[in-house]
Design a protein around this motif. Structure first.
Motif, PDB file in Angstrom:
ATOM      1  N   MET A  15      -2.790   2.038  -6.879  1.00 30.69           N
ATOM      2  CA  MET A  15      -1.511   2.597  -6.436  1.00 30.69           C
ATOM      3  C   MET A  15      -0.838   3.259  -7.629  1.00 30.69           C
ATOM      4  N   PRO A  16       0.061   4.221  -7.383  1.00 35.15           N
ATOM      5  CA  PRO A  16       0.809   4.813  -8.503  1.00 35.15           C
ATOM      6  C   PRO A  16       1.616   3.752  -9.225  1.00 35.15           C
ATOM      7  N   MET A  17       1.908   3.991 -10.463  1.00 35.18           N
ATOM      8  CA  MET A  17       2.687   3.065 -11.282  1.00 35.18           C
ATOM      9  C   MET A  17       1.927   1.743 -11.441  1.00 35.18           C
ATOM     10  N   MET A  18       2.334   0.689 -10.734  1.00 35.16           N
ATOM     11  CA  MET A  18       1.674  -0.608 -10.874  1.00 35.16           C
ATOM     12  C   MET A  18       0.558  -0.737  -9.854  1.00 35.16           C
ATOM     13  N   LEU A  23      -1.951  -3.698  13.937  1.00 35.44           N
ATOM     14  CA  LEU A  23      -3.148  -4.548  14.014  1.00 35.44           C
ATOM     15  C   LEU A  23      -2.781  -6.027  13.914  1.00 35.44           C
ATOM     16  N   PHE A  24      -2.003  -6.382  12.920  1.00 33.88           N
ATOM     17  CA  PHE A  24      -1.679  -7.795  12.711  1.00 33.88           C
ATOM     18  C   PHE A  24      -0.763  -8.336  13.809  1.00 33.88           C
ATOM     19  N   GLU A  25       0.198  -7.526  14.229  1.00 36.23           N
ATOM     20  CA  GLU A  25       1.082  -7.989  15.305  1.00 36.23           C
ATOM     21  C   GLU A  25       0.343  -8.127  16.624  1.00 36.23           C
ATOM     22  N   SER A  26      -0.744  -7.367  16.797  1.00 35.77           N
ATOM     23  CA  SER A  26      -1.516  -7.449  18.041  1.00 35.77           C
ATOM     24  C   SER A  26      -2.198  -8.800  18.207  1.00 35.77           C
ATOM     25  N   VAL A  27      -2.389  -9.527  17.082  1.00 37.72           N
ATOM     26  CA  VAL A  27      -3.004 -10.862  17.165  1.00 37.72           C
ATOM     27  C   VAL A  27      -1.968 -11.959  16.911  1.00 37.72           C
ATOM     28  N   GLY A  28      -0.701 -11.581  16.900  1.00 39.71           N
ATOM     29  CA  GLY A  28       0.373 -12.564  16.809  1.00 39.71           C
ATOM     30  C   GLY A  28       0.778 -12.972  15.410  1.00 39.71           C
ATOM     31  N   TRP A  29       0.358 -12.204  14.394  1.00 40.83           N
ATOM     32  CA  TRP A  29       0.721 -12.549  13.020  1.00 40.83           C
ATOM     33  C   TRP A  29       1.988 -11.821  12.600  1.00 40.83           C
ATOM     34  N   GLN A  30       2.796 -12.464  11.795  1.00 41.48           N
ATOM     35  CA  GLN A  30       3.955 -11.812  11.200  1.00 41.48           C
ATOM     36  C   GLN A  30       3.476 -10.920  10.061  1.00 41.48           C
ATOM     37  N   VAL A  31       4.121  -9.769   9.911  1.00 37.33           N
ATOM     38  CA  VAL A  31       3.705  -8.848   8.863  1.00 37.33           C
ATOM     39  C   VAL A  31       4.917  -8.144   8.278  1.00 37.33           C
ATOM     40  N   ALA A  32       4.894  -7.957   6.967  1.00 36.25           N
ATOM     41  CA  ALA A  32       5.905  -7.179   6.263  1.00 36.25           C
ATOM     42  C   ALA A  32       5.166  -6.194   5.367  1.00 36.25           C
ATOM     43  N   THR A  33       5.682  -4.990   5.215  1.00 37.59           N
ATOM     44  CA  THR A  33       4.983  -3.987   4.411  1.00 37.59           C
ATOM     45  C   THR A  33       5.858  -3.503   3.260  1.00 37.59           C
ATOM     46  N   HIS A  34       5.182  -3.049   2.207  1.00 40.36           N
ATOM     47  CA  HIS A  34       5.849  -2.583   0.994  1.00 40.36           C
ATOM     48  C   HIS A  34       5.102  -1.348   0.500  1.00 40.36           C
ATOM     49  N   ALA A  35       5.865  -0.338   0.107  1.00 41.16           N
ATOM     50  CA  ALA A  35       5.259   0.934  -0.283  1.00 41.16           C
ATOM     51  C   ALA A  35       4.681   0.901  -1.691  1.00 41.16           C
ATOM     52  N   SER A  36       5.032  -0.106  -2.475  1.00 44.67           N
ATOM     53  CA  SER A  36       4.525  -0.184  -3.845  1.00 44.67           C
ATOM     54  C   SER A  36       4.618  -1.621  -4.333  1.00 44.67           C
ATOM     55  N   ALA A  37       3.916  -1.874  -5.426  1.00 45.13           N
ATOM     56  CA  ALA A  37       3.993  -3.200  -6.039  1.00 45.13           C
ATOM     57  C   ALA A  37       5.414  -3.476  -6.513  1.00 45.13           C
ATOM     58  N   GLU A  38       6.079  -2.426  -7.018  1.00 47.43           N
ATOM     59  CA  GLU A  38       7.452  -2.590  -7.480  1.00 47.43           C
ATOM     60  C   GLU A  38       8.385  -2.969  -6.335  1.00 47.43           C
ATOM     61  N   ASP A  39       8.171  -2.358  -5.154  1.00 49.94           N
ATOM     62  CA  ASP A  39       8.984  -2.702  -3.981  1.00 49.94           C
ATOM     63  C   ASP A  39       8.785  -4.165  -3.604  1.00 49.94           C
ATOM     64  N   PHE A  40       7.550  -4.611  -3.653  1.00 51.13           N
ATOM     65  CA  PHE A  40       7.276  -6.012  -3.311  1.00 51.13           C
ATOM     66  C   PHE A  40       7.987  -6.946  -4.277  1.00 51.13           C
ATOM     67  N   LEU A  41       7.896  -6.652  -5.573  1.00 47.88           N
ATOM     68  CA  LEU A  41       8.531  -7.517  -6.572  1.00 47.88           C
ATOM     69  C   LEU A  41      10.053  -7.480  -6.462  1.00 47.88           C
ATOM     70  N   ALA A  42      10.594  -6.310  -6.082  1.00 47.05           N
ATOM     71  CA  ALA A  42      12.046  -6.186  -5.959  1.00 47.05           C
ATOM     72  C   ALA A  42      12.594  -7.011  -4.811  1.00 47.05           C
ATOM     73  N   SER A  43      11.782  -7.191  -3.778  1.00 47.34           N
ATOM     74  CA  SER A  43      12.221  -7.970  -2.611  1.00 47.34           C
ATOM     75  C   SER A  43      11.393  -9.236  -2.491  1.00 47.34           C
ATOM     76  N   LEU A  44      11.040  -9.815  -3.658  1.00 52.30           N
ATOM     77  CA  LEU A  44      10.095 -10.920  -3.704  1.00 52.30           C
ATOM     78  C   LEU A  44      10.512 -12.060  -2.780  1.00 52.30           C
ATOM     79  N   ASP A  86       0.861  -1.189   0.000  1.00 48.28           N
ATOM     80  CA  ASP A  86       0.000   0.000   0.000  1.00 48.28           C
ATOM     81  C   ASP A  86       0.895   1.236   0.000  1.00 48.28           C
ATOM     82  N   ASP A  87       0.503   2.275  -0.748  1.00 49.47           N
ATOM     83  CA  ASP A  87       1.349   3.466  -0.841  1.00 49.47           C
ATOM     84  C   ASP A  87       1.116   4.462   0.297  1.00 49.47           C
ATOM     85  N   ASP A  88       0.199   4.167   1.193  1.00 48.87           N
ATOM     86  CA  ASP A  88      -0.104   5.036   2.333  1.00 48.87           C
ATOM     87  C   ASP A  88       0.705   4.575   3.542  1.00 48.87           C
ATOM     88  N   ALA A  89       1.723   5.353   3.919  1.00 47.84           N
ATOM     89  CA  ALA A  89       2.627   4.956   5.013  1.00 47.84           C
ATOM     90  C   ALA A  89       1.885   4.810   6.337  1.00 47.84           C
TER      91      ALA A  89
END
Length: 209
Positions: A61-64, A25-46, A13-16
């Motif tokens: 989102m902008p771009m992709m 929210l996710f860590e409060s229920v014990g889930w692991q979470v990783a965030t990415h500012a864009s689709a390109e960021d996610f693909l770059a660190s796939l 999501d592009d909203d920081a």
């Protein structure tokens, strides 16, 4: 069996501020979470596909866009469950996303519990799909041990035919069928025609047609 605790939720999501709120929210229920500012960021660190529990994607989102990322992942053979986050007026796009395999979509603003429920369902579906794929691979590995003739015998045995009819169908003696049948059971580790049928159907639902 895959454990939910071993999997991470990836938020794209592009909203920081929104990303930070989902980490909390996710860590409060014990889930692991990783965030990415864009689709390109996610693909770059796939990450490895088998380490991703589900994706929470902003549909615009902008771009992709989230939809475009979904298409890229599908083209790469990814079947990771996706929950889309939509803004006002994006419901038609979200419906399109679900037609292409997304698990769910939520329109902003939404309650935290609604998102937790949607992600929980996606995680469960993802785990079930992984476990099914693993069982299929295990069954395939067992059946790959069979020779071409043993495969022919296995198929007819799994259909419930007695040795005499298997021999007639393959133009071999009943004694030869008995030998092949013994090898099939030994190599696959099953003890009956019914178990053999289940094994074959796990790999190919049309195997016994």
């Amino acid at each position: 069996m895959t454990e939910l605790e071993d999997l991470a939720i990836h938020v794209v999501d592009d909203d920081a501020a929104f990303r930070r709120s989902l980490i909390f929210l996710f860590e409060s229920v014990g889930w692991q979470v990783a965030t990415h500012a864009s689709a390109e960021d996610f693909l770059a660190s796939l990450p490895e596909a088998n380490a991703v529990g589900c994706l929470v994607l902003d549909i615009r989102m902008p771009m992709m866009s989230g939809l475009e990322l979904q298409q890229v992942l599908r083209s790469r053979g990814w079947t990771v469950p996706i929950v889309f986050i939509t803004g006002h007026g994006d419901v038609d796009l979200a419906v399109q996303a679900m037609k292409h395999g997304a698990c769910d979509f939520l329109e902003k603003p939404f309650k935290d519990q609604a998102l937790l429920d949607a992600v929980g369902r996606a995680l469960k579906l993802g785990c079930e799909a992984r476990d099914k794929a693993a069982r299929c691979e295990e069954a395939k590995a067992l059946l790959d041990r069979l020779s071409p003739r043993e495969r022919e015998v296995a198929r007819l045995v799994a259909q419930g035919l007695p040795n005499k009819l298997v021999g007639r169908a393959l133009d071999i003696s009943e004694k030869t069928v008995h030998v092949h049948r013994h090898h099939v059971m030994e190599k696959t580790g099953v003890g009956s025609a019914a178990e053999l049928a289940r094994l074959m159907l796990r790999v190919d639902p049309a195997a016994l047609d």
